[in-house]
Motif scaffolding. Structure first.
Motif, short mmCIF file in Angstrom:
data_model
loop_
_atom_site.label_atom_id
_atom_site.label_comp_id
_atom_site.label_asym_id
_atom_site.label_seq_id
_atom_site.Cartn_x
_atom_site.Cartn_y
_atom_site.Cartn_z
N GLN A 10 10.49 14.44 20.11
CA GLN A 10 11.64 15.22 19.66
C GLN A 10 11.78 15.17 18.15
O GLN A 10 12.12 16.18 17.53
CB GLN A 10 12.90 14.74 20.36
CG GLN A 10 12.90 15.16 21.82
CD GLN A 10 14.19 14.84 22.53
OE1 GLN A 10 14.62 13.69 22.57
NE2 GLN A 10 14.80 15.86 23.10
N PHE A 55 11.95 22.53 29.79
CA PHE A 55 12.72 22.20 28.58
C PHE A 55 12.59 23.31 27.53
O PHE A 55 13.53 23.61 26.82
CB PHE A 55 12.29 20.86 28.00
CG PHE A 55 12.68 19.68 28.83
CD1 PHE A 55 13.98 19.53 29.30
CD2 PHE A 55 11.77 18.70 29.16
CE1 PHE A 55 14.36 18.44 30.06
CE2 PHE A 55 12.13 17.60 29.92
CZ PHE A 55 13.42 17.47 30.38
N LYS A 58 14.97 25.99 28.44
CA LYS A 58 16.34 25.56 28.13
C LYS A 58 16.61 25.70 26.64
O LYS A 58 17.69 26.10 26.23
CB LYS A 58 16.57 24.11 28.58
CG LYS A 58 16.73 23.96 30.06
CD LYS A 58 17.01 22.52 30.43
CE LYS A 58 17.14 22.39 31.94
NZ LYS A 58 17.38 21.01 32.36
N ALA A 59 15.61 25.36 25.82
CA ALA A 59 15.76 25.51 24.36
C ALA A 59 15.96 26.97 23.99
O ALA A 59 16.81 27.30 23.16
CB ALA A 59 14.54 24.93 23.64
N SER A 62 19.45 28.13 24.94
CA SER A 62 20.55 27.51 24.20
C SER A 62 20.66 28.01 22.76
O SER A 62 21.29 27.39 21.94
CB SER A 62 20.44 25.99 24.24
OG SER A 62 19.35 25.56 23.46
N CYS A 66 15.40 25.13 18.44
CA CYS A 66 15.80 23.76 18.73
C CYS A 66 14.75 23.08 19.60
O CYS A 66 13.80 23.69 20.04
CB CYS A 66 17.16 23.73 19.42
SG CYS A 66 17.20 24.49 21.04
N ILE A 68 14.39 20.52 22.96
CA ILE A 68 15.04 19.92 24.12
C ILE A 68 13.97 19.18 24.91
O ILE A 68 12.86 19.67 25.08
CB ILE A 68 15.75 20.97 24.99
CG1 ILE A 68 16.89 21.60 24.21
CG2 ILE A 68 16.24 20.35 26.30
CD1 ILE A 68 17.69 22.62 24.95
#
Length: 70
Positions: A10, A55, A58-59, A62, A66, A68
């Motif tokens: 991350q 993920f 999801k990034a 959102s 970003c 995630i």
């Protein structure tokens, strides 16, 4: 990133997002969405990639630009 955990993944993803956002792209905004999945003992390649892909989506959902992960 072999031998790296979720936190390192991350952190690298966040660094990439920042560098891309501030790079000179001829005044064209560039963003990146990154999904990070760390290896869990017993993981198969397919399950690891599937988690990273989840993920990633999801990034994107959102707001993009970003990182995630787990």
């Amino acid at each position: 990133m072999p031998d790296a955990g979720a936190e390192e993944g991350q952190a690298m993803g966040n660094a990439l997002c920042s560098r891309l956002a501030y790079a000179d792209w001829q005044h064209i905004p560039v963003t990146v969405s990154i999904g990070v999945a760390a290896y869990v003992p017993g993981d198969k390649v397919e399950s690891l990639l599937s988690r990273a892909d989840g993920f990633l989506y999801k990034a994107k959902a959102s707001g993009r630009n970003c990182v995630i992960g787990n």
